[in-house]
Structure formats: C-alpha cells, structure tokens
Motif scaffolding. Structure first.
Motif, PDB file in Angstrom:
ATOM      1  N   GLN A  76       0.862  -1.188   0.000  1.00  0.00           N
ATOM      2  CA  GLN A  76       0.000   0.000   0.000  1.00  0.00           C
ATOM      3  C   GLN A  76       0.891   1.228   0.000  1.00  0.00           C
ATOM      4  O   GLN A  76       1.737   1.382   0.886  1.00  0.00           O
ATOM      5  CB  GLN A  76      -0.920   0.005   1.219  1.00  0.00           C
ATOM      6  CG  GLN A  76      -1.960   1.123   1.197  1.00  0.00           C
ATOM      7  CD  GLN A  76      -3.049   0.932   2.221  1.00  0.00           C
ATOM      8  OE1 GLN A  76      -4.212   0.826   1.891  1.00  0.00           O
ATOM      9  NE2 GLN A  76      -2.689   0.915   3.499  1.00  0.00           N
ATOM     10  N   TYR A 109       1.525   5.495   2.225  1.00  0.00           N
ATOM     11  CA  TYR A 109       0.105   5.816   2.127  1.00  0.00           C
ATOM     12  C   TYR A 109      -0.351   6.507   3.412  1.00  0.00           C
ATOM     13  O   TYR A 109      -0.022   6.046   4.510  1.00  0.00           O
ATOM     14  CB  TYR A 109      -0.711   4.552   1.902  1.00  0.00           C
ATOM     15  CG  TYR A 109      -2.180   4.802   1.692  1.00  0.00           C
ATOM     16  CD1 TYR A 109      -2.653   5.230   0.457  1.00  0.00           C
ATOM     17  CD2 TYR A 109      -3.092   4.629   2.723  1.00  0.00           C
ATOM     18  CE1 TYR A 109      -3.999   5.463   0.254  1.00  0.00           C
ATOM     19  CE2 TYR A 109      -4.437   4.862   2.535  1.00  0.00           C
ATOM     20  CZ  TYR A 109      -4.886   5.286   1.299  1.00  0.00           C
ATOM     21  OH  TYR A 109      -6.214   5.538   1.100  1.00  0.00           O
ATOM     22  N   SER A 111      -1.996   7.262   6.628  1.00  0.00           N
ATOM     23  CA  SER A 111      -2.707   6.363   7.538  1.00  0.00           C
ATOM     24  C   SER A 111      -4.037   6.936   8.017  1.00  0.00           C
ATOM     25  O   SER A 111      -4.932   6.185   8.420  1.00  0.00           O
ATOM     26  CB  SER A 111      -1.820   6.038   8.741  1.00  0.00           C
ATOM     27  OG  SER A 111      -1.472   7.231   9.439  1.00  0.00           O
ATOM     28  N   SER A 114      -8.117   6.064   6.600  1.00  0.00           N
ATOM     29  CA  SER A 114      -9.045   5.049   7.121  1.00  0.00           C
ATOM     30  C   SER A 114      -9.892   5.618   8.253  1.00  0.00           C
ATOM     31  O   SER A 114     -11.093   5.320   8.360  1.00  0.00           O
ATOM     32  CB  SER A 114      -8.270   3.823   7.600  1.00  0.00           C
ATOM     33  OG  SER A 114      -7.349   4.169   8.610  1.00  0.00           O
TER      34      SER A 114
END
Length: 266
Positions: A76, A109, A111, A114
């Motif tokens: 990712q 990526y 974090s 999310s």
C-alpha cells in the motif's frame, strides 16, 4: 524513492522547466497489493495534460511499465508521476527543450484516511480563491501555489479539508479533493471547466452514477447550496471517498450515497 528518466536518483537538473516555471503535469495514484489503481485513467489524464500544455511526450508504454514496476514492490503506497517539458534555456521559450523528463516517486500511504472514512470529516471555507483560466482548468499542472496557500490556511483551521471557491465566488472543489453533494436522488458536483481539477476519482464517480438510479449533474452553485444538501462527500484517487459530517455551520448525518459509492471506488 525517485526514478528520473529510468535512473534511481533524487537529482533533477536546475534548468529543468519544472524547477524554472512549473512547466509540466502530474498525477498521484494509489498502490494496493502491488497494483496501480485506475492505471489507465492516470495515464489518460497525463496524456490530456501533455496535449494541453504542448509537451511532446511519447514514451507512454515505458512510463506505464515503470509505474507498474515501482508498484509491484508495495503493498500500500502512493505513486506520484510527473512529466516536465525537460531542460531548456533561461527564458520562457521551449524551443531548446528536446526531451521531456519523466519523474516517478513512491511514498507511504496516509494512515489517517481510514479514520476519515470511518468517522467523517469537517470542511471549512478557505480565504484563498482559485483564479479562472479555462485553458488550464481541469488538468493537474505543476503550478500549485494556490493549493499551497489553501493548505497553509487550512492548517490553522479546525477542519480536515477546505471548501474552495473560484474568484467569481462559485463553489469549485477542496484543497486536494473534488466535492459532491446530494439532495434526495439528485447528486451535484461543481463544474471544473474554468478552474479546479477534474480528478480521476471524480470522473469515475460521475460514470458510476450515470449507470445508476442516482441523477448526477455538474453545476455552478454558491456556497449556500450545501445548506440544503442531505449529504456531502469528497474524493480523490488516494482517499478514495470520504463522508463529510460538517461544512461550515451545516451538519450532515446521511451516508446513503457514500455507502453506495464506497465499494465502487476501491
């Protein structure tokens, strides 16, 4: 990691037009399980930008191969691809620019996306407005000073993203995302033909909605239009889609459109 014209290096010539004039374009793609998500769309946006900017880049197959090779090693990540006009003389003339530069980089990526998807975010109106330029509107060129200023002001606000107007006062986009809102079964997104960026995820969402029971329309609306919305969301290639809890003083509880789109945008 930087890959510049096929060489692993972090050194770009000082006379590259990206350094001198911001003369180029870019795209930012999400890497998932070793694959570039929406690879074809990212190549297409670079081709469109190069055509508008009159950059004679032709090595599209090589660029696509390099993108896939860098992505293959990542579970990712973020893959950024820039194409510049290359190195040239001191002045504005591009007559001495014989070979465009391709520059690829991989980074972690974010974090927090999310958490944003799970909890939703808030939007605040930016004091920085976008200049109107129909020729450059829509494409992701390297002149990003407006966004740098928008982000700088945003970092002083209690919000995760910005609501951005153009210099005529029309609602246009966010700092690093496109904007959608819903009223009943009607879905709206601002035109980006005079300013703003026509993001790859924005295009994908419009296409998904066109094949659904939702009715999507591009509009020119003032900020107050959000006050009548049932739902607001933002998107870009990395997020890829985030629900909005609050925009200025307006609050939104619905996730109906978000729940429909989320699985289609992965």
């Amino acid at each position: 990691m930087y890959l510049i014209n096929g060489e692993l290096t972090d050194k770009l010539p000082a006379n590259d037009r990206a350094v001198q004039f911001g003369d180029g374009c870019f795209t930012t793609a999400r890497v998932s399980a070793g694959n570039v998500r929406f690879l074809e769309q990212h190549i297409g946006r670079l081709q469109q930008a190069c055509e508008k900017l009159l950059i004679p880049f032709i090595d599209w197959s090589l660029l696509e191969t390099e993108m896939q090779q860098l992505a293959a090693a990542e579970q990712q990540a973020v893959l950024k691809v820039m194409i510049t006009r290359g190195s040239g003389g001191r002045g504005y003339s591009a007559a001495n620019c014989l070979q465009p530069t391709r520059l690829l980089s991989v980074s972690a990526y974010p974090s927090f996306y999310s958490q944003w998807r799970e909890q939703g975010i808030s939007l605040a109106l930016s004091p920085i407005q976008l200049g109107i330029n129909p020729h450059l509107a829509g494409i992701k060129h390297l002149n990003r000073l407006e966004q740098v200023l928008i982000r700088t002001h945003l970092e002083q606000m209690p919000a995760q993203e910005a609501l951005v107007l153009d210099s005529d006062g029309w609602l246009t986009e966010c700092c690093a995302a496109n904007l959608f809102w819903r009223k009943g079964s009607q879905v709206f997104t601002p035109y980006v033909d005079k300013s703003g960026v026509n993001g790859t995820m924005r295009q994908h969402i419009i296409a998904c909605l066109a094949d659904s029971s939702w009715q999507v329309t591009e509009v020119r609306e003032k900020l107050d239009s959000l006050g009548a919305a049932d739902e607001v969301l933002i998107c870009n290639a990395l997020m890829p889609i985030i629900p909005v809890n609050q925009a200025e003083s307006w609050r939104f509880n619905s996730r109906e459109l978000y729940q429909f789109l989320a699985p289609l945008c992965e």
